[in-house]
Design an enzyme around this catalytic site. Structure first.
Site, PDB file in Angstrom:
ATOM      1  N   THR A   1      45.490  45.686  37.246  1.00  0.00           N
ATOM      2  CA  THR A   1      44.787  47.229  37.418  1.00  0.00           C
ATOM      3  C   THR A   1      44.855  47.876  38.799  1.00  0.00           C
ATOM      4  O   THR A   1      45.219  48.836  39.064  1.00  0.00           O
ATOM      5  CB  THR A   1      43.436  47.402  36.620  1.00  0.00           C
TER       6      THR A   1
ATOM      7  N   LYS B   1      38.187  53.708  34.385  1.00  0.00           N
ATOM      8  CA  LYS B   1      37.837  52.768  35.221  1.00  0.00           C
ATOM      9  C   LYS B   1      37.708  53.234  36.759  1.00  0.00           C
ATOM     10  O   LYS B   1      38.516  54.109  37.455  1.00  0.00           O
ATOM     11  CB  LYS B   1      39.040  51.466  35.270  1.00  0.00           C
TER      12      LYS B   1
ATOM     13  N   HIS C   1      43.658  43.667  25.704  1.00  0.00           N
ATOM     14  CA  HIS C   1      43.015  42.699  25.902  1.00  0.00           C
ATOM     15  C   HIS C   1      42.488  42.160  24.753  1.00  0.00           C
ATOM     16  O   HIS C   1      42.215  40.851  24.755  1.00  0.00           O
ATOM     17  CB  HIS C   1      42.227  42.904  27.084  1.00  0.00           C
TER      18      HIS C   1
ATOM     19  N   ASN D   1      42.676  42.667  41.754  1.00  0.00           N
ATOM     20  CA  ASN D   1      41.395  43.083  41.277  1.00  0.00           C
ATOM     21  C   ASN D   1      40.398  42.622  42.116  1.00  0.00           C
ATOM     22  O   ASN D   1      39.377  43.320  42.521  1.00  0.00           O
ATOM     23  CB  ASN D   1      41.316  43.018  39.718  1.00  0.00           C
TER      24      ASN D   1
ATOM     25  N   ASP E   1      46.899  52.627  31.404  1.00  0.00           N
ATOM     26  CA  ASP E   1      46.794  51.122  31.816  1.00  0.00           C
ATOM     27  C   ASP E   1      47.336  50.197  30.858  1.00  0.00           C
ATOM     28  O   ASP E   1      47.222  50.343  29.443  1.00  0.00           O
ATOM     29  CB  ASP E   1      45.086  50.913  31.816  1.00  0.00           C
TER      30      ASP E   1
ATOM     31  N   HIS F   1      47.361  39.941  31.362  1.00  0.00           N
ATOM     32  CA  HIS F   1      48.574  40.312  32.335  1.00  0.00           C
ATOM     33  C   HIS F   1      48.160  39.701  33.778  1.00  0.00           C
ATOM     34  O   HIS F   1      47.482  39.088  33.988  1.00  0.00           O
ATOM     35  CB  HIS F   1      48.967  41.836  32.433  1.00  0.00           C
TER      36      HIS F   1
END
Length: 530
Positions: A54, A144, A277, A75, A15, A464
């Site tokens: 993601t 995730k 992040h 997302n 990721d 992003h």
């Protein structure tokens, strides 16, 4: 390269591992990532769409389809027709379940949702394989839930993701005894104090404190955790170590790659994203993370080697990332900046309401953030809705941080883009992640260098999600024992991965609904695509 089908396909997504990060740290890799560079390397891979988040990114990797076909447009998106008060939908939830709520999926106090891949509209490679080969297994392990679900799909033989405290599985299922042991081991250490990571020699020069507001800074943290610091676990290389430990455990327990048929194992590594992040992409923290990831992948591959498994490994990313603007401006990116806090659905909607003199208590606009999909409230008649849309698009377009505002109806009328992906227009990139049943009435694109985080108070300093190459470009690498290494610098796409892996295992997934093409991984006269 062997012409025999591999017994195990290992598809790894790191990721936020951009092509920029790959190029920056490539010379320092000595272990697992080094091994992958000794296979087929495509340094100019593209998550070709605009919604570089993601969920959309993971939806392309094992399906061969753009988000505009997978239905995973972001997302989160807005569905004004759903019954619950909160109209925001999480890409990996089933909001049809009564009593569920969106909440804030990224926060510690997230909504009570049911994790599900039901929004994914196309099958994954593992699902296609197990449909025609009942003895094959389709397995996914990730940090995730959205990574595991988008790579594994609706039908998996085993699926696990980390919920902040332990690995869990889909609703109605239970973790295996082997995974329970992983959870028990983690439980004994997760909340314990952790000393800082050693700083690799190549990372010493990266240690420089960068202030980003509210008296906080990044750039000098080596991931030490205090007693009771479990919430910081995901913001460290330890997170990927745990995910890979779970993947190794599942591989051993299920004897993946050791049966009569080929198995598929999808692995989603999330630490690079959390580090990016929380600390940005250009500091000490990311340098330590890259070094740790290299070693952890090496250990993972060694386990597969020692088991004598004939496997093909693929590694890519769901998207890239941009460093925090406070550091980027010091490193030659003079136009880097944070988004205007008033660039949002509420404030622009209020301005439109005042200009049109609309007397309503309802919000005019709905959105999940300052960029991306914007939806006009359903309470207006067609004429009023058209006026609201025209005024709102004009106000967004006039803002100095906005690059363009795209009309949903125009995007719907566009064909899915083809041709060299690096030459696609912004509209074509946006079309690749536009779905007519889920996307907004219009979409907002921010200018290059604009970070869509107005305040760092919640702990996120960088992100992003743009159509720009720092978010779109990702490395794509394939490795199998005995293959002749080569590097292809021209652009390829993440939607090419599933057709390429499919060809290796004798599964042709080309045709309608698949946007990718098979990449020939044999450097000689033989083609792996035939």
């Amino acid at each position: 390269m062997s012409v025999e089908k591999p017994k195990l396909v290992v598809a790894i997504s790191v990721d936020q591992f951009s092509s920029d990060l790959f190029a920056e740290y490539r010379s320092t890799f000595t272990d697992g990532l080094k091994r992958l560079t000794q296979g087929a390397v495509f340094p100019s891979g593209y998550q070709s769409h605009a919604a570089t988040e993601t969920c959309p990114g993971h939806s392309t990797i094992m399906t061969g389809a753009h988000p505009g076909r997978t239905g995973i447009i972001a997302n989160n998106w807005i569905d004004l027709d759903i019954k619950r008060d909160d109209k925001t939908v999480y890409c990996a939830e089933d909001e049809r379940v009564e009593g569920t709520s969106f909440g804030d999926i990224t926060a510690a106090t997230q909504g009570d949702y049911v994790a599900s891949a039901w929004h994914l509209l196309v099958p994954t490679l593992g699902e296609r394989l197990t449909k025609i080969s009942p003895k094959s297994r389709n397995v996914a392990v990730a940090g995730k839930d959205r990574a595991a679900l988008m790579m594994g799909g609706k039908q998996t033989d085993a699926i696990y993701w980390f919920n902040g405290k332990s690995f869990e599985t889909a609703k109605g299922g239970s973790v295996s005894p082997a995974v329970k042991l992983v959870n028990d081991t983690m439980a004994a250490t997760l909340d314990k104090a952790r000393p800082p990571f050693g700083i690799p020699a190549q990372c010493e020069a990266r240690k420089a404190k960068i202030a980003h507001g509210d008296g906080k800074s990044v750039g000098d943290y080596a991931f030490a955790r205090p007693e009771g610091g479990a919430s910081m676990f995901r913001l460290s290389p330890d997170y990927d170590g745990a995910i890979l430990a779970a993947a190794m455990t599942v591989t051993r327990d299920m004897k993946l790659g050791q049966g009569e048929a080929t198995d598929v194992l999808s692995v989603g590594l999330s630490a690079t994203d959390y580090v990016g992040h929380a600390f940005g992409t250009e500091g000490l923290e990311m340098c330590i993370q890259m070094s740790a990831l290299d070693k952890q992948l090496g250990q993972f591959f060694s386990v597969l080697d020692q088991a004598g498994i004939d496997y093909v490994a693929m590694l890519t990313a769901d998207h890239g990332g941009l460093d925090l603007p406070e550091r980027a401006t010091l490193q030659g990116m003079s136009d880097a900046q944070r988004v205007d806090a008033k660039l949002n659905a509420k404030d622009i909607g209020a301005a439109v309401k005042a200009k049109l003199r609309l007397s309503t208590d309802k919000p005019l606009l709905h959105a999940d953030g300052p960029f991306g999909d914007y939806y006009i409230d359903l309470s207006f008649d067609a004429a009023t809705k058209a006026k609201v849309k025209t005024e709102a698009m004009a106000m967004f377009a006039a803002h100095p941080q906005v690059h363009s505002v795209l009309d949903g109806a125009s995007l719907k009328a566009m064909p899915m883009p083809t041709g060299p992906v690096e030459e696609w227009t912004v509209a074509e990139r946006t079309r690749a992640s536009f779905h007519p049943d889920r996307s907004g009435d219009f979409l907002v694109v921010l200018k290059k260098g604009v970070t869509p985080i107005a305040s760092t108070a919640r702990g996120y300093v960088a992100t992003h999600g743009s159509p720009w190459d720092y978010d779109r470009r990702v490395p794509i690498m394939f490795w199998r024992k005995g293959m002749t290494p080569f590097e292809q610098p021209l652009s390829v796409k993440t939607v090419d991965i599933a057709p390429t892996l499919g060809a290796l295992i004798g599964l042709d997934i080309s045709g309608e609904g698949v946007d990718g093409r098979c990449l020939d991984l044999d450097a000689g006269e033989h083609s792996t695509c035939k």
